[in-house]
Design a protein around this motif. Sequence first.
Motif, PDB file in Angstrom:
ATOM      1  N   LEU A 188       3.708 -17.441  -0.509  1.00 47.95           N
ATOM      2  CA  LEU A 188       4.376 -16.801  -1.635  1.00 47.95           C
ATOM      3  C   LEU A 188       4.005 -17.397  -2.981  1.00 47.95           C
ATOM      4  CD1 LEU A 188       7.997 -16.378  -0.197  1.00 47.95           C
ATOM      5  CD2 LEU A 188       6.196 -14.656  -0.333  1.00 47.95           C
ATOM      6  N   THR A 189       3.583 -18.651  -3.005  1.00 48.91           N
ATOM      7  CA  THR A 189       3.334 -19.316  -4.287  1.00 48.91           C
ATOM      8  C   THR A 189       1.848 -19.626  -4.480  1.00 48.91           C
ATOM      9  OG1 THR A 189       3.852 -21.457  -3.260  1.00 48.91           O
ATOM     10  CG2 THR A 189       5.640 -20.300  -4.428  1.00 48.91           C
ATOM     11  N   LEU A 190       1.329 -20.577  -3.728  1.00 42.63           N
ATOM     12  CA  LEU A 190      -0.065 -21.002  -3.852  1.00 42.63           C
ATOM     13  C   LEU A 190      -0.780 -20.841  -2.523  1.00 42.63           C
ATOM     14  CD1 LEU A 190       0.427 -24.322  -5.881  1.00 42.63           C
ATOM     15  CD2 LEU A 190      -0.193 -22.060  -6.784  1.00 42.63           C
ATOM     16  N   PRO A 191      -2.092 -20.660  -2.526  1.00 42.94           N
ATOM     17  CA  PRO A 191      -2.841 -20.568  -1.266  1.00 42.94           C
ATOM     18  C   PRO A 191      -2.598 -21.808  -0.406  1.00 42.94           C
ATOM     19  CG  PRO A 191      -4.228 -19.926  -3.106  1.00 42.94           C
ATOM     20  CD  PRO A 191      -2.972 -20.482  -3.707  1.00 42.94           C
ATOM     21  N   GLY A 192      -2.346 -21.552   0.861  1.00 45.60           N
ATOM     22  CA  GLY A 192      -2.133 -22.639   1.798  1.00 45.60           C
ATOM     23  C   GLY A 192      -0.709 -23.121   1.898  1.00 45.60           C
ATOM     24  N   ARG A 193       0.161 -22.685   0.999  1.00 46.46           N
ATOM     25  CA  ARG A 193       1.580 -23.074   1.052  1.00 46.46           C
ATOM     26  C   ARG A 193       2.345 -22.063   1.901  1.00 46.46           C
ATOM     27  NH1 ARG A 193       3.396 -27.201  -2.566  1.00 46.46           N
ATOM     28  NH2 ARG A 193       1.525 -28.195  -3.405  1.00 46.46           N
ATOM     29  N   LEU A 231      14.670 -18.045  -4.258  1.00 43.99           N
ATOM     30  CA  LEU A 231      13.553 -18.660  -4.964  1.00 43.99           C
ATOM     31  C   LEU A 231      12.744 -19.528  -4.009  1.00 43.99           C
ATOM     32  CD1 LEU A 231      15.435 -19.760  -8.186  1.00 43.99           C
ATOM     33  CD2 LEU A 231      13.371 -18.356  -8.211  1.00 43.99           C
ATOM     34  N   ASP A 232      11.428 -19.465  -4.145  1.00 43.05           N
ATOM     35  CA  ASP A 232      10.526 -20.368  -3.427  1.00 43.05           C
ATOM     36  C   ASP A 232       9.700 -21.119  -4.457  1.00 43.05           C
ATOM     37  OD1 ASP A 232      10.311 -19.700  -0.236  1.00 43.05           O
ATOM     38  OD2 ASP A 232      10.908 -17.933  -1.386  1.00 43.05           O
ATOM     39  N   TRP A 233       9.449 -22.403  -4.186  1.00 42.02           N
ATOM     40  CA  TRP A 233       8.660 -23.212  -5.097  1.00 42.02           C
ATOM     41  C   TRP A 233       7.545 -23.945  -4.358  1.00 42.02           C
ATOM     42  CZ3 TRP A 233      14.030 -23.548  -4.934  1.00 42.02           C
ATOM     43  CH2 TRP A 233      14.736 -23.128  -6.080  1.00 42.02           C
ATOM     44  N   ALA A 234       6.458 -24.135  -5.051  1.00 42.23           N
ATOM     45  CA  ALA A 234       5.442 -25.107  -4.649  1.00 42.23           C
ATOM     46  C   ALA A 234       5.589 -26.283  -5.612  1.00 42.23           C
ATOM     47  CB  ALA A 234       4.043 -24.507  -4.754  1.00 42.23           C
ATOM     48  N   LEU A 235       5.792 -27.475  -5.075  1.00 44.28           N
ATOM     49  CA  LEU A 235       6.014 -28.658  -5.883  1.00 44.28           C
ATOM     50  C   LEU A 235       4.833 -29.612  -5.777  1.00 44.28           C
ATOM     51  CD1 LEU A 235       9.717 -29.421  -4.838  1.00 44.28           C
ATOM     52  CD2 LEU A 235       8.911 -27.904  -6.661  1.00 44.28           C
ATOM     53  N   ASP A 236       4.702 -30.495  -6.763  1.00 43.22           N
ATOM     54  CA  ASP A 236       3.628 -31.497  -6.702  1.00 43.22           C
ATOM     55  C   ASP A 236       4.091 -32.791  -6.029  1.00 43.22           C
ATOM     56  OD1 ASP A 236       5.230 -32.722  -8.573  1.00 43.22           O
ATOM     57  OD2 ASP A 236       3.744 -32.667 -10.200  1.00 43.22           O
ATOM     58  N   GLY A 237       5.320 -32.788  -5.534  1.00 50.13           N
ATOM     59  CA  GLY A 237       5.870 -33.938  -4.835  1.00 50.13           C
ATOM     60  C   GLY A 237       7.281 -33.620  -4.391  1.00 50.13           C
ATOM     61  N   GLY A 297       1.431 -27.165   4.184  1.00 47.66           N
ATOM     62  CA  GLY A 297       0.531 -27.120   3.038  1.00 47.66           C
ATOM     63  C   GLY A 297       0.987 -27.886   1.828  1.00 47.66           C
ATOM     64  N   GLY A 298       2.008 -28.730   1.964  1.00 49.16           N
ATOM     65  CA  GLY A 298       2.489 -29.481   0.824  1.00 49.16           C
ATOM     66  C   GLY A 298       3.993 -29.388   0.692  1.00 49.16           C
ATOM     67  N   HIS A 299       4.488 -29.760  -0.466  1.00 53.61           N
ATOM     68  CA  HIS A 299       5.925 -29.779  -0.709  1.00 53.61           C
ATOM     69  C   HIS A 299       6.400 -28.387  -1.121  1.00 53.61           C
ATOM     70  CE1 HIS A 299       4.903 -34.067  -0.935  1.00 53.61           C
ATOM     71  NE2 HIS A 299       6.135 -34.254  -0.511  1.00 53.61           N
ATOM     72  N   THR A 300       6.757 -27.609  -0.125  1.00 55.02           N
ATOM     73  CA  THR A 300       7.323 -26.281  -0.367  1.00 55.02           C
ATOM     74  C   THR A 300       8.836 -26.362  -0.267  1.00 55.02           C
ATOM     75  OG1 THR A 300       7.181 -25.641   1.965  1.00 55.02           O
ATOM     76  CG2 THR A 300       5.283 -25.157   0.565  1.00 55.02           C
ATOM     77  N   LEU A 301       9.507 -25.500  -0.992  1.00 51.39           N
ATOM     78  CA  LEU A 301      10.959 -25.548  -1.095  1.00 51.39           C
ATOM     79  C   LEU A 301      11.472 -24.138  -1.283  1.00 51.39           C
ATOM     80  CD1 LEU A 301      13.166 -27.917  -1.588  1.00 51.39           C
ATOM     81  CD2 LEU A 301      12.978 -27.254  -3.990  1.00 51.39           C
ATOM     82  N   TRP A 302      12.644 -23.843  -0.721  1.00 45.87           N
ATOM     83  CA  TRP A 302      13.286 -22.580  -1.064  1.00 45.87           C
ATOM     84  C   TRP A 302      14.786 -22.777  -1.225  1.00 45.87           C
ATOM     85  CZ3 TRP A 302      17.162 -20.602   1.850  1.00 45.87           C
ATOM     86  CH2 TRP A 302      17.147 -20.732   3.247  1.00 45.87           C
ATOM     87  N   ALA A 303      15.400 -21.863  -1.941  1.00 49.25           N
ATOM     88  CA  ALA A 303      16.847 -21.893  -2.132  1.00 49.25           C
ATOM     89  C   ALA A 303      17.324 -20.488  -2.452  1.00 49.25           C
ATOM     90  CB  ALA A 303      17.228 -22.849  -3.263  1.00 49.25           C
ATOM     91  N   TYR A 304      18.595 -20.251  -2.195  1.00 53.53           N
ATOM     92  CA  TYR A 304      19.184 -18.998  -2.642  1.00 53.53           C
ATOM     93  C   TYR A 304      20.619 -19.234  -3.095  1.00 53.53           C
ATOM     94  CZ  TYR A 304      21.392 -18.273   2.046  1.00 53.53           C
ATOM     95  OH  TYR A 304      22.125 -18.396   3.200  1.00 53.53           O
ATOM     96  N   CYS A 305      21.093 -18.304  -3.892  1.00 49.41           N
ATOM     97  CA  CYS A 305      22.513 -18.274  -4.240  1.00 49.41           C
ATOM     98  C   CYS A 305      23.037 -16.888  -3.917  1.00 49.41           C
ATOM     99  CB  CYS A 305      22.732 -18.610  -5.711  1.00 49.41           C
ATOM    100  SG  CYS A 305      22.189 -17.335  -6.871  1.00 49.41           S
ATOM    101  N   HIS A 306      24.338 -16.778  -3.751  1.00 50.08           N
ATOM    102  CA  HIS A 306      24.965 -15.503  -3.434  1.00 50.08           C
ATOM    103  C   HIS A 306      25.220 -14.716  -4.713  1.00 50.08           C
ATOM    104  CE1 HIS A 306      26.648 -17.950   0.157  1.00 50.08           C
ATOM    105  NE2 HIS A 306      25.444 -17.477   0.417  1.00 50.08           N
ATOM    106  N   VAL A 307      25.016 -13.412  -4.627  1.00 50.65           N
ATOM    107  CA  VAL A 307      25.215 -12.501  -5.754  1.00 50.65           C
ATOM    108  C   VAL A 307      25.866 -11.229  -5.230  1.00 50.65           C
ATOM    109  CG1 VAL A 307      23.266 -13.380  -7.114  1.00 50.65           C
ATOM    110  CG2 VAL A 307      22.894 -11.519  -5.466  1.00 50.65           C
ATOM    111  N   PRO A 308      26.456 -10.411  -6.088  1.00 46.73           N
ATOM    112  CA  PRO A 308      27.008  -9.139  -5.625  1.00 46.73           C
ATOM    113  C   PRO A 308      25.923  -8.263  -4.983  1.00 46.73           C
ATOM    114  CG  PRO A 308      27.819  -9.664  -7.817  1.00 46.73           C
ATOM    115  CD  PRO A 308      26.747 -10.665  -7.514  1.00 46.73           C
TER     116      PRO A 308
END
Length: 484
Positions: free
Chosen positions: A46-51, A305-311, A366-377
């Motif tokens: 979803l973010t960078l190749p290989g992640r 949200l999904d993130w690719a992090l550098d650490g 593939g590295g430091h990948t992260l995801w999170a969500y919050c609830h919405v209507p």
Amino acid sequence: MNPDAVVVGSGPNGLVAAVTLASAGRRVLLLEAADAFGGGLRSAELTLPGRVHDLGATIMAMAMASPAFRSLGILHDASAQAHGSGTAGAAAVEVVHPAVAAAHPLDGRPAVLVYRDAERTAAELGRDGWAWRATVGAAAEAGFALTDLLLRPLGPWEVPGVATLAAAARFGAFGALPATTVGRRLFRTVEGRAVLAGMAAHSVLDLRSPITAGYGLLLAATAHLVGWPLVRGGSQVLADALVARLRELGGVAVSGHRVRHLRELDAPVIVLDVTPRQLAAMADLPPRYRRALARYRYGPGVFKLDWALDGPVPWRDPAVAAAGTVHLGGTMEEIALGEAEVAAGRHSPRPYVLLVQPYAADPTRGGHTLWAYCHVPNGSTADMTAAVEAQIERYAPGFRDRILARHAMTTADLESINPNLVGGDIGGGWAGLGQFVRRPVWSPAPWRTPLPGVYLCSSATPPGGGAHGMGGWQAARLALHDTR
């Protein structure tokens, strides 16, 4: 192929249904509208190749606890086998455990850590250790007999033993209550109440509502019973393994094939991994049943949200780095307020955030990948990026500086990827008391529809949302019983 059964949809429930039917000797055809199999078990870059990012579920606690997945013998947990539990048969998919199942950071205090070990977790809670042992610990000690019963609120199921019924009664005495009530009555510390609220908020309900304590206590108990592991390499690995198992059993799986109406299908058994809205659109139903489906209620959505992090995330409390799952939102009162806002159709400025850091257990993504969500209507179009990242920064100052790339999904984006996520509802329908077993209609066997040979198996059937496959397992077993 002249199939004995057609399964439409390849989420966890559809995959489990297909493999269960094929294991019983039925010729099974699995049809999936998307280009990839898996539904809530899909992964993508979803973010960078290989992640590798999971589009849906990452943590496999409910799959490990589920009698459906245990019956398939497809999940391999070496750590669980070492402790005398878990899948012991032929295995195809490896699950890996973070050192800490879940963490709950707090302002100005050490984070609360939930470990696989119940006693170690109780010790973390100090004065509230007894309350944890009496509720979560007792449920975990009751073992699979209790979780199997709770994951099968309706039959078919075997008659429980006296010890299991006693454990269920003890669990129900607290589980039937609102999470806020149990938090105030049993837990005395900010930490104890907060960790219960973080668990209960997985229900996507107002925490002042009945049975929200039950959701939280059961989920927490699975941390001690089976852990909160994730699939090495991404959840797509599990979906692909289930498809491979189906094909080994002689079944056929076809992706990129959308079924628009049941008249397109010709088989004695049809199992549908769809929600009531899709079922009503694709079938000629009796008027009474159609009206009942129209009354089915969908729950709040999520913004992901999904993130690719550098650490790694720079948590203020370094102990949080070892957790696979992190609950962000502060005290019980703060979390309850945020969830009440969502239940009322509003967006919370300080939302409860469920965050998963797969790299805590799986270095193969593939590295430091992260995801999170919050609830919405339900159906929200709001961009909650700033609010979610503010909650992370609250406990991890400098987090934004680690971001290399981000990918956001609104409720509409989620539904476009998976039509079962109506309005962004990842649970397949509102999970409150009124729909706890009325999923989607009142019936002792709600997986069976009025149409001969047609069954429903999505998370709109008991026991509801989660990557446990129980809807598919129950629907398949009912179909096998009906056509025996």
